[in-house]
Design a protein around this motif. Sequence first.
Motif, PDB file in Angstrom:
ATOM      1  N   PHE A   1       0.826  -1.200   0.000  1.00 31.47           N
ATOM      2  CA  PHE A   1       0.000   0.000   0.000  1.00 31.47           C
ATOM      3  C   PHE A   1       0.868   1.260   0.000  1.00 31.47           C
ATOM      4  O   PHE A   1       0.625   2.202  -0.770  1.00 31.47           O
ATOM      5  CB  PHE A   1      -0.933   0.002   1.204  1.00 31.47           C
ATOM      6  CG  PHE A   1      -1.952   1.104   1.160  1.00 31.47           C
ATOM      7  CD1 PHE A   1      -3.222   0.871   0.655  1.00 31.47           C
ATOM      8  CD2 PHE A   1      -1.650   2.381   1.588  1.00 31.47           C
ATOM      9  CE1 PHE A   1      -4.163   1.902   0.584  1.00 31.47           C
ATOM     10  CE2 PHE A   1      -2.568   3.414   1.522  1.00 31.47           C
ATOM     11  CZ  PHE A   1      -3.829   3.165   1.024  1.00 31.47           C
ATOM     12  N   LEU A   2       1.880   1.297   0.860  1.00 34.20           N
ATOM     13  CA  LEU A   2       2.689   2.492   0.955  1.00 34.20           C
ATOM     14  C   LEU A   2       3.465   2.762  -0.324  1.00 34.20           C
ATOM     15  O   LEU A   2       3.640   3.922  -0.727  1.00 34.20           O
ATOM     16  CB  LEU A   2       3.635   2.379   2.153  1.00 34.20           C
ATOM     17  CG  LEU A   2       2.937   2.365   3.531  1.00 34.20           C
ATOM     18  CD1 LEU A   2       3.958   2.135   4.633  1.00 34.20           C
ATOM     19  CD2 LEU A   2       2.148   3.644   3.775  1.00 34.20           C
ATOM     20  N   LYS A   3       3.917   1.722  -0.994  1.00 32.76           N
ATOM     21  CA  LYS A   3       4.590   1.921  -2.277  1.00 32.76           C
ATOM     22  C   LYS A   3       3.627   2.497  -3.303  1.00 32.76           C
ATOM     23  O   LYS A   3       3.991   3.358  -4.105  1.00 32.76           O
ATOM     24  CB  LYS A   3       5.180   0.600  -2.769  1.00 32.76           C
ATOM     25  CG  LYS A   3       6.438   0.199  -2.014  1.00 32.76           C
ATOM     26  CD  LYS A   3       7.049  -1.090  -2.589  1.00 32.76           C
ATOM     27  CE  LYS A   3       8.373  -1.419  -1.911  1.00 32.76           C
ATOM     28  NZ  LYS A   3       8.962  -2.674  -2.446  1.00 32.76           N
ATOM     29  N   GLY A   4       2.373   2.049  -3.274  1.00 38.90           N
ATOM     30  CA  GLY A   4       1.382   2.611  -4.182  1.00 38.90           C
ATOM     31  C   GLY A   4       1.096   4.069  -3.871  1.00 38.90           C
ATOM     32  O   GLY A   4       0.916   4.891  -4.781  1.00 38.90           O
ATOM     33  N   ALA A   5       1.071   4.411  -2.579  1.00 35.76           N
ATOM     34  CA  ALA A   5       0.813   5.791  -2.187  1.00 35.76           C
ATOM     35  C   ALA A   5       1.937   6.724  -2.607  1.00 35.76           C
ATOM     36  O   ALA A   5       1.731   7.923  -2.809  1.00 35.76           O
ATOM     37  CB  ALA A   5       0.612   5.868  -0.667  1.00 35.76           C
TER      38      ALA A   5
END
Length: 338
Positions: free
Chosen positions: A333-337
């Motif tokens: 998720f954080l990489k996508g954000a």
Amino acid sequence: MKAVFDDRQRLHDPQHYMANGKTYPSPEAPERIARLMAGAQAAGCQFQAPQDAGLGPIAAIHSAEYLYFLQNIYTRWQRIPDSGPEVIPNIHPASRHDNYPSSALGQAGYHQTDTSCPIGAQTWEAAYWSAQSAITGADLVAGGERAVYVLSRPPGHHAFRDLAGGFCFLNNSAITAERLRARGLRPAILDVDVHHGNGTQGIFYDRDDVLTVSLHADPDRFYPFFWGGAQERGQGRGMGCNLNLPLARGTGDDAYMRTLDTALARIRAFGADVVVVALGLDAHIDDPFKGLAVTTPGFQTMAAAIAGLGLPLVLVQEGGYVSDALSANLTSFLKGAL
């Protein structure tokens, strides 16, 4: 990405979790912290401790009566003859307008909706610092950061103005949104937890200055059962400022993303200039609650779509329970954000 966490959040260590008439180890255990922190660090997050902003930003959301209860109920509970080690009520009022009793047991029943939010000796301290982490995250974004991850544990989105429930005591996502609003911003809360953010909805239901949107497993046969239907749109000034998008059990990546597009369109229409993401990772296919079937790569796709709004993000941790995939889900998720 900056991240916020305080070690005192580990102090809440619930010993009881009752479901279906049986007692289990609580899935909202301190072990979640280690797994979530590892996932955040793998995505490049750098953690810092929160500032102490005091009770004011918390009391902007929760009643003084409720905060006094949370701070004092454990000590009072110990005075009950043969009391258990945690505050767990066995009686509840039929209405919020019923009598507010003087007894510790009666007040516990008034302020705790279910048996999944036992209060121990250090619950208040952990919940307080979880909320302070969220407040610091809001301040960082209001000060110019584009995205901040807040490891808020215990979580918060099932906590109403004066009610604990569903592992939650202080509503970190609501506190974050109100802090941003007080800083002159127009926040939307996007809740992607597998469970409906009923406390968040209740807090803002009659307001038009904060948009609340929730994607979640259909509550007709899933916690929290009594809230989360598509017909719940707000009331009074808040009519049209609450959007629930219930999903069939087992919904996977493709259908989830189509529904997320609807959520993002509503955020754009609201004119939000900052988004608080109530970040539940329990929509994962292998989460113990088995509500939805989002994959680990699906969380990256989800976050990239949210980041596509082009708005600053405060990512406030909600659910996501101990499983082999928990760390990887947060990393994704954080990489996508980013």
